[in-house]
Design a protein around this motif. Structure first.
Motif, PDB file in Angstrom:
ATOM      1  N   THR A   1       0.830  -1.210   0.000  1.00  0.00           N
ATOM      2  CA  THR A   1       0.000   0.000   0.000  1.00  0.00           C
ATOM      3  C   THR A   1       0.858   1.252   0.000  1.00  0.00           C
ATOM      4  O   THR A   1       0.673   2.161  -0.826  1.00  0.00           O
ATOM      5  N   PHE A   2       1.819   1.305   0.895  1.00  0.00           N
ATOM      6  CA  PHE A   2       2.605   2.525   1.033  1.00  0.00           C
ATOM      7  C   PHE A   2       3.625   2.684  -0.096  1.00  0.00           C
ATOM      8  O   PHE A   2       3.903   3.808  -0.512  1.00  0.00           O
ATOM      9  N   ILE A   3       4.171   1.585  -0.625  1.00  0.00           N
ATOM     10  CA  ILE A   3       5.122   1.727  -1.729  1.00  0.00           C
ATOM     11  C   ILE A   3       4.395   2.192  -2.987  1.00  0.00           C
ATOM     12  O   ILE A   3       4.919   3.003  -3.769  1.00  0.00           O
ATOM     13  N   ALA A   4       3.154   1.727  -3.204  1.00  0.00           N
ATOM     14  CA  ALA A   4       2.384   2.172  -4.370  1.00  0.00           C
ATOM     15  C   ALA A   4       2.050   3.656  -4.261  1.00  0.00           C
ATOM     16  O   ALA A   4       2.181   4.413  -5.236  1.00  0.00           O
ATOM     17  N   LEU A   5       1.620   4.095  -3.075  1.00  0.00           N
ATOM     18  CA  LEU A   5       1.312   5.513  -2.884  1.00  0.00           C
ATOM     19  C   LEU A   5       2.576   6.362  -2.992  1.00  0.00           C
ATOM     20  O   LEU A   5       2.544   7.472  -3.538  1.00  0.00           O
ATOM     21  N   ALA A   6       3.706   5.839  -2.492  1.00  0.00           N
ATOM     22  CA  ALA A   6       4.966   6.574  -2.593  1.00  0.00           C
ATOM     23  C   ALA A   6       5.354   6.775  -4.050  1.00  0.00           C
ATOM     24  O   ALA A   6       5.787   7.870  -4.448  1.00  0.00           O
ATOM     25  N   MET A   7       5.208   5.745  -4.864  1.00  0.00           N
ATOM     26  CA  MET A   7       5.536   5.858  -6.284  1.00  0.00           C
ATOM     27  C   MET A   7       4.638   6.879  -6.973  1.00  0.00           C
ATOM     28  O   MET A   7       5.092   7.670  -7.818  1.00  0.00           O
ATOM     29  N   LEU A   8       3.371   6.877  -6.600  1.00  0.00           N
ATOM     30  CA  LEU A   8       2.426   7.815  -7.192  1.00  0.00           C
ATOM     31  C   LEU A   8       2.762   9.249  -6.810  1.00  0.00           C
ATOM     32  O   LEU A   8       2.745  10.156  -7.649  1.00  0.00           O
ATOM     33  N   VAL A   9       3.100   9.471  -5.563  1.00  0.00           N
ATOM     34  CA  VAL A   9       3.403  10.815  -5.081  1.00  0.00           C
ATOM     35  C   VAL A   9       4.742  11.313  -5.631  1.00  0.00           C
ATOM     36  O   VAL A   9       4.863  12.468  -6.056  1.00  0.00           O
ATOM     37  N   VAL A  10       5.755  10.452  -5.642  1.00  0.00           N
ATOM     38  CA  VAL A  10       7.073  10.858  -6.137  1.00  0.00           C
ATOM     39  C   VAL A  10       7.003  11.224  -7.614  1.00  0.00           C
ATOM     40  O   VAL A  10       7.581  12.228  -8.055  1.00  0.00           O
ATOM     41  N   GLY A  11       6.318  10.415  -8.407  1.00  0.00           N
ATOM     42  CA  GLY A  11       6.224  10.710  -9.833  1.00  0.00           C
ATOM     43  C   GLY A  11       5.355  11.918 -10.126  1.00  0.00           C
ATOM     44  O   GLY A  11       5.637  12.698 -11.030  1.00  0.00           O
ATOM     45  N   GLY A  12       4.292  12.075  -9.377  1.00  0.00           N
ATOM     46  CA  GLY A  12       3.368  13.178  -9.598  1.00  0.00           C
ATOM     47  C   GLY A  12       1.956  12.655  -9.720  1.00  0.00           C
ATOM     48  O   GLY A  12       1.584  12.069 -10.740  1.00  0.00           O
ATOM     49  N   ILE A  13       1.178  12.859  -8.668  1.00  0.00           N
ATOM     50  CA  ILE A  13      -0.172  12.293  -8.610  1.00  0.00           C
ATOM     51  C   ILE A  13      -1.119  12.919  -9.632  1.00  0.00           C
ATOM     52  O   ILE A  13      -2.152  12.366  -9.967  1.00  0.00           O
TER      53      ILE A  13
END
Length: 349
Positions: A252-264
């Motif tokens: 859950t947190f790694i998926a959200l981290a990837m989304l936030v780092v790249g640009g939601i």
């Protein structure tokens, strides 16, 4: 017509980037890198599926790992050998215990089951807004995790289910990642996607304009649930093993981290975040295992991976609050025609 084609150039650019990534890994002949590439592309399918809902609605979801688990176990129920199911999952219904589907229709069925659960759960959760909706998605995840961790005869509970066909390599994962990207782009540019983003930007104004926020959010969640469920099936068939712990807080947190780092705010950001963090994770894992440079051996201390990833996330959020892509899409630009000398003279006169 040209503007429409340019607007839909994003999936082509992202597909070419992923194709170059897979081709580059294939040329190395490194099996460990090939496994990393397959895992990365499964994450692309997962994060793009998550973006379909989160990126368009603005509602942060902590529950998508639950849809992933539903898809993963559905594929296991449909594809495992009957003998294996009798051993690991003895309480399955007879028709399911004897089923032995091909992996492709099983992945489709897994996506549809996750989409159906998304429809049922979303019908209740999406009546809420903001932080209340986000907390409700986490409650959904906790319910799925608890059920799958205790339903011993059907999911194996906390024991691992083994024996899944390991058919998901880089090229299979690439095909599904591109399919998810195309679907996400089509939805984002559809009437429903545009309406949903209008509610994200100004909920009050959107409602005053007659936009049914609930209906559009529910539709996006169903589509999102489908690709998240497929990602779960791909995940299980890339490892060959399933355990409920694989579909809880970590993913859950790694998926959200990837989304936030790249640009939601953009589909390009979702894909960029997966690639950047996946490559960083692979590099840190290898550094933790140790590398040799000349006569010197270098190795990071155990646990450094999580610390360094956290530092990278903090730096990105400080320096680029909108993510690495700044919420922009990768698109082809129209070529501006230049006037010839004679045309300039005519225009001047």
């Amino acid at each position: 017509m040209q503007n429409r084609l340019l607007a839909h150039s994003t999936p082509l650019i992202l597909a070419l980037i992923l194709l170059a990534f897979v081709a580059g890994v294939a040329l190395t002949g490194d099996r460990a890198l090939a496994r990393m590439a397959a895992e990365t592309l499964v994450r692309v399918t997962l994060v793009v599926g998550l973006w379909i809902f989160v990126g368009n609605s603005g509602v942060i979801s902590f529950g998508h790992a639950g849809y992933m688990a539903i898809g993963a176990y559905c594929s296991a129920w449909l594809t495992l050998k009957p003998q294996a199911k009798a051993l690991f999952l003895p309480d399955l219904p007879v028709w399911l215990a004897n089923a032995e589907w091909h992996v492709f229709p099983a992945a489709i069925a897994s996506g549809f089951l996750a989409a159906f659960v998304a429809l049922i759960s979303g019908a209740a959760i999406l009546r809420l807004s903001g932080i209340a909706a986000s907390i409700a998605t986490f409650a959904f995840l906790a319910i799925v995790y608890t059920v799958y961790s205790n339903w011993e005869g059907v999911t194996g509970a906390t024991s691992s289910v083994v024996g899944l066909t390991r058919y998901v390599g880089p090229w299979v994962a690439l095909a599904w990642a591109v399919a998810a990207i195309v679907a996400a782009n089509l939805y984002a540019n559809s009437a429903s996607g545009l309406a949903l983003r209008a509610t994200r930007e100004d909920e009050v104004a959107a409602r005053a304009s007659g936009i049914d926020q609930y209906r559009h959010r529910l539709l996006s969640l169903v589509i999102s649930g489908f690709f998240t469920g497929v990602a779960g099936a791909l995940f299980g068939h890339s490892l060959g093993v399933l355990n409920p712990d694989s579909f809880y807080l970590g993913i859950t947190f790694i998926a959200l981290a990837m989304l936030v780092v790249g640009g939601i705010g953009s589909l390009s950001g979702a894909v960029t975040g997966v690639l950047v963090l996946s490559l960083l994770i692979e590099a840190l894992v290898r550094l933790e295992q140790g590398i040799t440079i000349g006569e010197a051996a270098l190795a990071l201390p155990s646990g450094a991976q999580e610390i360094l990833i956290g530092i990278v996330m903090i730096l990105v959020l400080i320096l680029r609050p909108a993510g690495l892509t700044g919420g922009a899409e990768f698109r082809l630009r129209a070529r501006t025609p230049r006037l010839s000398f004679d045309q300039e003279q005519t225009t001047t006169n």
